[in-house]
Design a protein around this motif. Structure first.
Motif, PDB file in Angstrom:
ATOM      1  N   ARG A   1       0.827  -1.213   0.000  1.00 52.77           N
ATOM      2  CA  ARG A   1       0.000   0.000   0.000  1.00 52.77           C
ATOM      3  C   ARG A   1       0.857   1.257   0.000  1.00 52.77           C
ATOM      4  O   ARG A   1       0.498   2.269  -0.620  1.00 52.77           O
ATOM      5  N   ILE A   2       1.997   1.186   0.679  1.00 52.08           N
ATOM      6  CA  ILE A   2       2.910   2.341   0.676  1.00 52.08           C
ATOM      7  C   ILE A   2       3.437   2.592  -0.724  1.00 52.08           C
ATOM      8  O   ILE A   2       3.490   3.738  -1.204  1.00 52.08           O
ATOM      9  N   LEU A   3       3.824   1.538  -1.428  1.00 53.37           N
ATOM     10  CA  LEU A   3       4.323   1.691  -2.796  1.00 53.37           C
ATOM     11  C   LEU A   3       3.245   2.249  -3.713  1.00 53.37           C
ATOM     12  O   LEU A   3       3.536   3.040  -4.625  1.00 53.37           O
ATOM     13  N   GLN A   4       1.997   1.838  -3.488  1.00 53.65           N
ATOM     14  CA  GLN A   4       0.903   2.390  -4.296  1.00 53.65           C
ATOM     15  C   GLN A   4       0.722   3.875  -4.038  1.00 53.65           C
ATOM     16  O   GLN A   4       0.460   4.650  -4.969  1.00 53.65           O
ATOM     17  N   ARG A   5       0.872   4.305  -2.784  1.00 53.41           N
ATOM     18  CA  ARG A   5       0.745   5.733  -2.484  1.00 53.41           C
ATOM     19  C   ARG A   5       1.878   6.528  -3.115  1.00 53.41           C
ATOM     20  O   ARG A   5       1.670   7.627  -3.632  1.00 53.41           O
ATOM     21  N   ILE A   6       3.087   5.951  -3.085  1.00 51.16           N
ATOM     22  CA  ILE A   6       4.220   6.642  -3.702  1.00 51.16           C
ATOM     23  C   ILE A   6       3.998   6.768  -5.204  1.00 51.16           C
ATOM     24  O   ILE A   6       4.230   7.827  -5.799  1.00 51.16           O
ATOM     25  N   ALA A   7       3.527   5.649  -5.831  1.00 47.43           N
ATOM     26  CA  ALA A   7       3.272   5.698  -7.270  1.00 47.43           C
ATOM     27  C   ALA A   7       2.157   6.676  -7.605  1.00 47.43           C
ATOM     28  O   ALA A   7       2.132   7.268  -8.691  1.00 47.43           O
ATOM     29  N   GLY A   8       1.235   6.892  -6.668  1.00 52.56           N
ATOM     30  CA  GLY A   8       0.148   7.826  -6.894  1.00 52.56           C
ATOM     31  C   GLY A   8       0.517   9.272  -6.645  1.00 52.56           C
ATOM     32  O   GLY A   8      -0.344  10.153  -6.763  1.00 52.56           O
ATOM     33  N   GLY A   9       1.773   9.538  -6.273  1.00 55.56           N
ATOM     34  CA  GLY A   9       2.234  10.916  -6.082  1.00 55.56           C
ATOM     35  C   GLY A   9       1.990  11.458  -4.702  1.00 55.56           C
ATOM     36  O   GLY A   9       2.098  12.682  -4.490  1.00 55.56           O
ATOM     37  N   VAL A  10       1.668  10.604  -3.716  1.00 51.15           N
ATOM     38  CA  VAL A  10       1.478  11.072  -2.346  1.00 51.15           C
ATOM     39  C   VAL A  10       2.840  11.453  -1.772  1.00 51.15           C
ATOM     40  O   VAL A  10       3.779  10.649  -1.787  1.00 51.15           O
ATOM     41  N   GLY A  11       2.991  12.671  -1.297  1.00 44.98           N
ATOM     42  CA  GLY A  11       4.267  13.136  -0.768  1.00 44.98           C
ATOM     43  C   GLY A  11       4.466  12.748   0.677  1.00 44.98           C
ATOM     44  O   GLY A  11       3.693  12.006   1.275  1.00 44.98           O
ATOM     45  N   GLY A  12       5.543  13.288   1.270  1.00 44.25           N
ATOM     46  CA  GLY A  12       5.846  13.027   2.661  1.00 44.25           C
ATOM     47  C   GLY A  12       6.600  11.727   2.851  1.00 44.25           C
ATOM     48  O   GLY A  12       6.948  11.023   1.895  1.00 44.25           O
ATOM     49  N   VAL A  13       6.875  11.412   4.097  1.00 43.67           N
ATOM     50  CA  VAL A  13       7.627  10.207   4.436  1.00 43.67           C
ATOM     51  C   VAL A  13       6.700   8.993   4.325  1.00 43.67           C
ATOM     52  O   VAL A  13       5.671   8.927   4.998  1.00 43.67           O
ATOM     53  N   GLN A  14       7.075   8.079   3.471  1.00 43.20           N
ATOM     54  CA  GLN A  14       6.307   6.847   3.269  1.00 43.20           C
ATOM     55  C   GLN A  14       7.200   5.647   3.596  1.00 43.20           C
ATOM     56  O   GLN A  14       7.565   4.850   2.754  1.00 43.20           O
ATOM     57  N   VAL A  15       7.563   5.555   4.861  1.00 39.48           N
ATOM     58  CA  VAL A  15       8.421   4.486   5.358  1.00 39.48           C
ATOM     59  C   VAL A  15       7.619   3.688   6.369  1.00 39.48           C
ATOM     60  O   VAL A  15       6.952   4.271   7.249  1.00 39.48           O
ATOM     61  N   LEU A  16       7.665   2.359   6.255  1.00 38.50           N
ATOM     62  CA  LEU A  16       6.839   1.498   7.087  1.00 38.50           C
ATOM     63  C   LEU A  16       7.102   1.719   8.569  1.00 38.50           C
ATOM     64  O   LEU A  16       6.163   1.685   9.378  1.00 38.50           O
ATOM     65  N   ALA A  17       8.346   1.945   8.953  1.00 36.50           N
ATOM     66  CA  ALA A  17       8.670   2.158  10.367  1.00 36.50           C
ATOM     67  C   ALA A  17       8.000   3.405  10.914  1.00 36.50           C
ATOM     68  O   ALA A  17       7.797   3.522  12.131  1.00 36.50           O
ATOM     69  N   ILE A  18       7.648   4.344  10.029  1.00 42.07           N
ATOM     70  CA  ILE A  18       6.987   5.577  10.455  1.00 42.07           C
ATOM     71  C   ILE A  18       5.469   5.432  10.360  1.00 42.07           C
ATOM     72  O   ILE A  18       4.737   5.817  11.265  1.00 42.07           O
TER      73      ILE A  18
END
Length: 751
Positions: free
Chosen positions: A507-524
């Motif tokens: 889901r994080i990779l999908q958000r990144i591919a969708g242009g969602v900014g900010g920190v997208q790291v699982l630990a966060i």
């Protein structure tokens, strides 16, 4: 009172069952394989069932019918008028021979000709579903299907009364008949220079280079444009095919009742061909019996005049004797001798006649001939005894007895021959054989094939077996590592952490591919994930290694792309920063580094720019991306990243960063893809290889270790990434040498 804060914890424990032989079959292993790949098994089974149902519904029904023939034992005829002694030694199995006659080309070929089985004319059905549609149609269909002309799916029908073609066109490509208006049609074939036009009910004849084509269409039901496929097979080919299809067998043991069974898709044609076979068989049997009777009659017609002449001669001699001597009265002994002599003389003549018949078929050493010879010898000895008794009588009585004996013997023989002749004439003229049809073939109501429930059940079983086989084969042929213990036992490398598969990362990779900014790291975004908890264990494992190396730099790499080294690097750096350490995360993959996307940072202005002197480290490093975590991206991809990694600028930069940070985490390119990793490894205090479950192979890890060793560096340990906790099967290695089991638990509030 409350316990520790609610937090998920993942525990990894090793279970070491007793070691079995390496070739032993572990049923639990195969059970785990099937559970893990249950959707594969279910998918293959579903496809097989769908195909089975489609076959059961769409396949052409096959019908079966049969007829019964009785073979009667041959009644005594003219050939047996002299006795049945030879028949006592005949082991008769008439059904066996009659079955071969039934299967002969004489019978089958006659049935093929009578039913015109060599002509096959069918409507041109729509592929796959045409027959199924036609069986449910109520009327004629409009020709054409998906732009293809001529195909039909209705009640179209054709009947051809005659179709003769040159021999070179038999068993070849079929002809095509196209219905036209006003009862006309066209006949087409590649060997015809142009289509022929004919009319239903009228004979069509066309002379060609190879011979004449003759066609008589007696019935044609179809709208203009409907096409019919007509094939003309040779008589021999059709007869041989029918011989293969027909099943013949005797009903019961020595019952002399023969069953003839045949299967066909056309019920009317099935009935006609079976009944025609029966008619042909009965007809040939009658003709054969009539021919045998006629042959025997010829023999009798030759013998009767001679026996009649012999009878008349004996009667004249006896009459002359009585005229001369008067009537002679016989005493009781003479009457007995006379009766017995007549009987023996008659039997002797019968046996001699029978021997002549046997010698026509067998040699003198044949057992049957020997038996008859023995009977003849016994009869002659007994007749000699009778003659001696007669010789002892008075002369007049003796002569009278002999003459009367001759009259009686010749009279009996002549009478027997005459009766046999009359019986044979009745057989010949009456057209009666020794076979009869008990049951004629009828049109069956239900098909015997396909047996729909059986087909569906069989497809289910076969699909299940195929799915199980495919699942086991795929599991056995998978070359990737499934069990982290295999790495330790076979390569001698320490596995510092086993990271479960993180579904949240998708889901994080999908958000990144969708242009969602900010920190997208699982630990966060999901710090309670099992994967993050496993990486926290890595922090503990690395403490001693870093203390021994005297270096606070950790290089994280992998053997090949796609193992998740950047995932491990980014999340490990975030975890260390969360623990209060000042951490610098360096993306040293100057070929395809993408850590900047996970932290919402621009790629430009990074490590490459620092090493070329275009930017200072203070300008390039992104400070406080998360608390205590600074990030240095790749910068612009350089033309020669390997040379840049070997420059002194990298060493100086890393030395400077080591003094400013508690920990420097370096993400480098894969070892087997580029030499960059080996160059950076020279400046690292700890080197971690990331291996991915079911993807990384032992050979890849081994080669990576060798390449780093050639550069003078030793791998500290391995991070086994992406292990699927829902999977039960972790490779055969775990069943032989111990396996892993994972348990998730949470601390709960205590009241």
């Amino acid at each position: 009172m409350t316990s520790l804060a609610s937090s998920p914890v993942s525990s990894v424990s090793a279970v070491a069952p007793p070691r079995d032989d390496e070739d032993a079959i572990h049923l639990s292993e195969y059970l785990d394989i099937l559970v893990d790949r249950k959707w594969l098994v279910a998918g293959v089974t579903f496809i097989a069932v769908v195909l089975g149902v489609a076959y059961a519904l769409l396949s052409t029904p096959i019908y079966q019918s049969n007829l019964l023939v009785q073979v009667e034992d041959s009644a005594p005829d003219a050939k047996n008028f002299l006795g049945d002694t030879a028949n006592l030694f005949d082991v008769k199995t008439p059904a066996t021979g009659e079955i071969q006659i039934l299967r002969s080309r004489m019978i089958m070929g006659g049935a093929v000709e009578a039913t015109r089985l060599y002509i096959d004319a069918q409507p041109r059905r729509i592929p796959l579903i045409g027959e199924w549609l036609a069986r449910r149609a109520k009327g004629l269909s409009e020709p054409g299907f998906l732009g293809l002309s001529g195909y039909v799916s209705g009640t179209e029908a054709i009947d051809i009364a005659k179709f003769d073609v040159p021999t070179v066109l038999e068993d070849q490509q079929p002809f095509m008949i196209t219905a036209q208006a006003n009862g006309q049609y066209t006949l087409m074939h590649p060997d015809l220079p142009s289509p022929l036009t004919g009319t239903v009910g009228k004979l069509l004849t066309q002379e060609g280079a190879n011979g004449a084509i003759t066609l008589m269409v007696s019935k044609l039901d179809g709208k203009p444009g409907a096409e019919f496929v007509v094939s003309r097979a040779s008589l021999l080919t059709t007869t041989e095919d029918l011989q293969r299809r027909v099943q013949l067998g005797e009903q019961g043991k020595q019952s002399n009742v023969i069953s003839l069974t045949l299967e066909d898709s056309d019920r009317d044609r099935l009935r006609r061909i079976l009944n025609e076979i029966g008619a042909q068989y009965v007809h040939q049997n009658i003709e054969r019996k009539a021919a045998e009777a006629e042959k025997t009659l010829e023999f009798l017609d030759q013998q009767l005049p001679e026996f009649k002449k012999q009878l008349e001669g004996s009667e004249d001699a006896y009459a002359s004797f009585r005229n001369k001597n008067g009537t002679i009265a016989f005493d009781e002994e003479a009457k007995a001798v006379l009766g017995r002599s007549v009987e023996l003389r008659t039997k002797l003549l019968e046996s001699e006649q029978q021997r002549r018949e046997l010698r026509a078929r067998f040699t003198a050493t044949n057992p049957k001939v020997g038996v008859i010879d023995g009977q003849i010898s016994a009869l002659r000895r007994e007749l000699d005894d009778m003659d001696r008794r007669v010789s002892a009588m008075p002369v007049v009585q003796r002569d009278a007895l002999r003459l009367e004996r001759d009259v009686r013997v010749n009279g009996e023989l002549y009478k027997s021959l005459l009766n046999s002749s009359l019986q044979l004439r009745l057989v010949k003229e009456g057209k009666v054989g020794n076979v009869r049809l008990l049951d004629k073939a009828t049109e069956p109501k239900r098909p015997v094939k396909p047996q729909k429930p059986l087909v569906v059940m069989l497809s289910l079983v076969l699909g299940l077996l195929a799915g199980i086989t495919l699942a086991i084969v795929r599991s056995k042929m998978a070359s990737g590592i499934n069990n982290p213990q295999e790495i330790e036992d076979r390569l001698g490398l320490n596995v510092y952490s086993v990271v479960p598969l993180a579904l949240e990362q998708e889901r994080i990779l999908q958000r990144i591919a969708g242009g969602v900014g900010g920190v997208q790291v699982l630990a966060i975004t999901d710090p309670e994930s099992l994967a993050i908890e496993s990486l926290r264990n890595l922090r503990i494992s690395l403490q001693l290694t870093l203390m021994e190396s005297g270096n606070n730099r950790v290089l994280i790499t992998g053997a090949t792309p796609g193992v998740g080294k950047s995932f491990v690097s980014g999340n490990f750096a975030a975890i260390m920063a969360e623990a209060g350490r000042r951490v610098l995360l360096v993306d040293a993959d100057l070929r395809k580094g993408h850590l900047h996307t996970a932290f919402g940072l621009p790629r430009k202005g990074g490590l490459a720019d620092v090493l070329t002197g275009d930017m200072t480290s203070e300008q390039a490093i992104h400070s406080q991306v998360t608390p205590n975590l600074d990030v240095l991206t790749t910068g612009n991809y350089p033309f020669n990243p390997a040379s840049m990694m070997l420059s002194s600028a990298l060493r100086e930069f890393l030395d400077a960063m080591s003094t400013r940070y508690d920990l420097v985490v370096i993400d480098s390119p894969p070892v087997l893809v580029a030499a960059d990793a080996a160059a950076v490894a020279a400046y690292a205090g700890a080197i971690l290889l990331v291996a991915r479950d079911s993807l990384t192979q032992l050979g890849e890890l081994n080669e990576s270790v060798k390449r780093l060793a050639h550069a003078g560096q030793r791998v500290s340990g391995v991070v086994f990434n992406g292990m699927d906790l829902s999977r039960r099967h972790y490779g055969s290695y775990g069943y032989k040498y111990g396996g892993y089991r994972y348990t998730e638990y949470k601390y709960k509030d205590a009241v």
